[in-house]
Write a protein that holds these residues in place. Structure first.
Motif, PDB file in Angstrom:
ATOM      1  N   UNK A  39      11.746   8.358  10.344  1.00 14.11           N
ATOM      2  CA  UNK A  39      11.712   6.745  10.694  1.00 14.11           C
ATOM      3  C   UNK A  39      10.342   6.457  11.071  1.00 14.11           C
ATOM      4  N   UNK A  40       9.938   5.493  10.268  1.00 17.27           N
ATOM      5  CA  UNK A  40       8.433   5.054  10.714  1.00 17.27           C
ATOM      6  C   UNK A  40       8.306   3.579  10.391  1.00 17.27           C
ATOM      7  N   UNK A  41       7.527   3.004  11.371  1.00 16.66           N
ATOM      8  CA  UNK A  41       7.136   1.470  11.090  1.00 16.66           C
ATOM      9  C   UNK A  41       5.635   1.501  10.532  1.00 16.66           C
ATOM     10  N   UNK A  42       5.297   0.534   9.714  1.00 18.24           N
ATOM     11  CA  UNK A  42       3.923   0.465   9.168  1.00 18.24           C
ATOM     12  C   UNK A  42       3.647  -1.100   9.129  1.00 18.24           C
ATOM     13  N   UNK A  43       2.248  -1.135   9.678  1.00 10.92           N
ATOM     14  CA  UNK A  43       1.680  -2.284   9.812  1.00 10.92           C
ATOM     15  C   UNK A  43       0.174  -2.457   9.284  1.00 10.92           C
ATOM     16  N   UNK A  44      -0.528  -3.423   8.838  1.00 11.39           N
ATOM     17  CA  UNK A  44      -1.963  -3.488   8.530  1.00 11.39           C
ATOM     18  C   UNK A  44      -2.765  -4.380   9.280  1.00 11.39           C
ATOM     19  N   UNK A  49      -7.906   2.476   5.236  1.00 12.55           N
ATOM     20  CA  UNK A  49      -7.271   2.276   3.809  1.00 12.55           C
ATOM     21  C   UNK A  49      -8.221   1.282   2.944  1.00 12.55           C
ATOM     22  N   UNK A  50      -9.463   1.267   3.357  1.00 12.77           N
ATOM     23  CA  UNK A  50     -10.235   0.461   2.191  1.00 12.77           C
ATOM     24  C   UNK A  50     -10.232   0.877   0.706  1.00 12.77           C
ATOM     25  N   UNK A  51     -10.341   2.067   0.523  1.00  7.41           N
ATOM     26  CA  UNK A  51     -10.360   2.542  -0.785  1.00  7.41           C
ATOM     27  C   UNK A  51      -8.832   2.416  -1.432  1.00  7.41           C
ATOM     28  N   UNK A 102     -13.333  -7.476   6.959  1.00  7.70           N
ATOM     29  CA  UNK A 102     -13.206  -6.718   5.345  1.00  7.70           C
ATOM     30  C   UNK A 102     -12.790  -5.426   5.537  1.00  7.70           C
ATOM     31  N   UNK A 103     -12.339  -4.936   6.656  1.00  6.42           N
ATOM     32  CA  UNK A 103     -12.100  -3.445   6.351  1.00  6.42           C
ATOM     33  C   UNK A 103     -10.517  -3.637   7.035  1.00  6.42           C
ATOM     34  N   UNK A 104     -10.029  -2.635   6.527  1.00  3.49           N
ATOM     35  CA  UNK A 104      -8.530  -2.633   6.543  1.00  3.49           C
ATOM     36  C   UNK A 104      -7.865  -1.112   7.150  1.00  3.49           C
ATOM     37  N   UNK A 105      -6.915  -1.293   7.982  1.00  8.64           N
ATOM     38  CA  UNK A 105      -6.265  -0.094   8.540  1.00  8.64           C
ATOM     39  C   UNK A 105      -4.761  -0.017   8.302  1.00  8.64           C
ATOM     40  N   UNK A 106      -4.120   1.022   8.116  1.00  7.30           N
ATOM     41  CA  UNK A 106      -2.590   0.925   8.107  1.00  7.30           C
ATOM     42  C   UNK A 106      -2.464   1.818   9.360  1.00  7.30           C
ATOM     43  N   UNK A 107      -1.542   0.922  10.134  1.00  7.06           N
ATOM     44  CA  UNK A 107      -1.133   1.472  11.565  1.00  7.06           C
ATOM     45  C   UNK A 107       0.294   1.850  11.449  1.00  7.06           C
ATOM     46  N   UNK A 108       0.544   2.904  12.056  1.00 10.44           N
ATOM     47  CA  UNK A 108       2.210   3.583  11.909  1.00 10.44           C
ATOM     48  C   UNK A 108       2.395   4.117  13.307  1.00 10.44           C
ATOM     49  N   UNK A 133       0.919  -1.380   0.094  1.00  6.75           N
ATOM     50  CA  UNK A 133       0.108   0.055  -0.177  1.00  6.75           C
ATOM     51  C   UNK A 133       1.005   1.453   0.060  1.00  6.75           C
ATOM     52  N   UNK A 134       1.749   1.168   0.728  1.00  5.86           N
ATOM     53  CA  UNK A 134       2.857   2.448   1.219  1.00  5.86           C
ATOM     54  C   UNK A 134       3.467   2.686  -0.281  1.00  5.86           C
ATOM     55  N   UNK A 135       4.204   1.764  -0.860  1.00  2.19           N
ATOM     56  CA  UNK A 135       5.166   1.789  -1.952  1.00  2.19           C
ATOM     57  C   UNK A 135       4.563   2.173  -3.267  1.00  2.19           C
ATOM     58  N   UNK A 136       3.186   1.354  -3.493  1.00  2.00           N
ATOM     59  CA  UNK A 136       2.679   1.746  -4.831  1.00  2.00           C
ATOM     60  C   UNK A 136       1.828   3.123  -4.845  1.00  2.00           C
ATOM     61  N   UNK A 137       1.373   3.342  -3.715  1.00  2.00           N
ATOM     62  CA  UNK A 137       0.714   4.854  -3.823  1.00  2.00           C
ATOM     63  C   UNK A 137       1.551   5.997  -3.636  1.00  2.00           C
TER      64      UNK A 137
END
Length: 209
Positions: free
Chosen positions: A165-170, A201-203, A175-181, A41-45
């Motif tokens: 400096x950041x850590x990313x998780x989903x 980040x569903x959309x 069926x609903x998604x969140x990006x946790x940072x 999600x992070x890389x492609x967007x």
């Protein structure tokens, strides 16, 4: 040395509007993704948004990148360039030839050979001289959440000279998604972003799945 007036506003890019900070020209950032979905999600967007205003480069030691997936969220991918490097010396050569002011994303940075604090400083010099937006990334399932500063030192050798400096998780639920940072360091303009964030980040994720 100062290469331009300090008051000039640099170009900035972020992966999506709700992201808590931007990546600016002349900045070097380090990201750790705790799962493949967060990295995707992070890389492609991020690359899709950067392509709207100029070239973008994806570099890695054999890291795969799917133009087919990128085309789902970017109308024009003709300004995307990709290549492989396998050592810090090769990365420096690559950074020397990319266009000034461009976004450069390096995947699997800790896998490069001859990594060292000195090599990180040389990379930083090139970022400053060419006004690059450099994002170094790593995806790992082995992350000590209780010592994130130590993890950044393990993967990136000299975290003190990074702007972000950041850590990313989903996470997902029904069926609903969140990006946790978790943001450990941010530029002065975004110092309020330091801390934890949870972003729906569903959309964003739907076209990538």
């Amino acid at each position: 040395m100062f290469f331009k007036p300090a008051e000039l506003q640099p170009r900035e890019v972020k992966p999506f509007d709700a992201f808590p900070l931007s990546f600016a020209e002349g900045s070097m950032s380090a990201m750790i993704a705790a799962d493949g979905l967060a990295e995707t999600v992070f890389l492609y967007h991020l690359i899709a948004n950067a392509l709207e205003n100029g070239p973008a480069y994806h570099i890695g030691p054999g890291a795969s990148f799917s133009v087919k997936v990128l085309k789902r969220i970017a109308e024009d991918v003709s300004n995307l360039y990709a290549g492989n490097v396998y050592s810090v010396e090769e990365l420096l050569q690559a950074l020397n030839v990319v266009e000034d002011g461009s976004l450069v994303v390096v995947s699997l940075f800790p896998a490069l050979l001859n990594r060292s604090a000195g090599g990180i400083v040389e990379v930083r010099k090139l970022v400053d001289r060419k006004g690059l937006i450099l994002v170094l990334g790593h995806s790992t399932i082995e992350l000590n959440e209780l010592d994130l500063p130590g993890e950044f030192r393990r993967f990136y050798d000299l975290p003190e000279i990074f702007d972000v400096l950041a850590v990313l998780r989903t996470s997902s639920y029904r069926g609903h998604y969140r990006l946790n940072m978790t943001v450990l360091r941010a530029p002065p303009d975004y110092v309020s972003a330091v801390g934890d964030h949870s972003i729906p980040i569903d959309s964003l994720i739907k076209p990538l799945l």
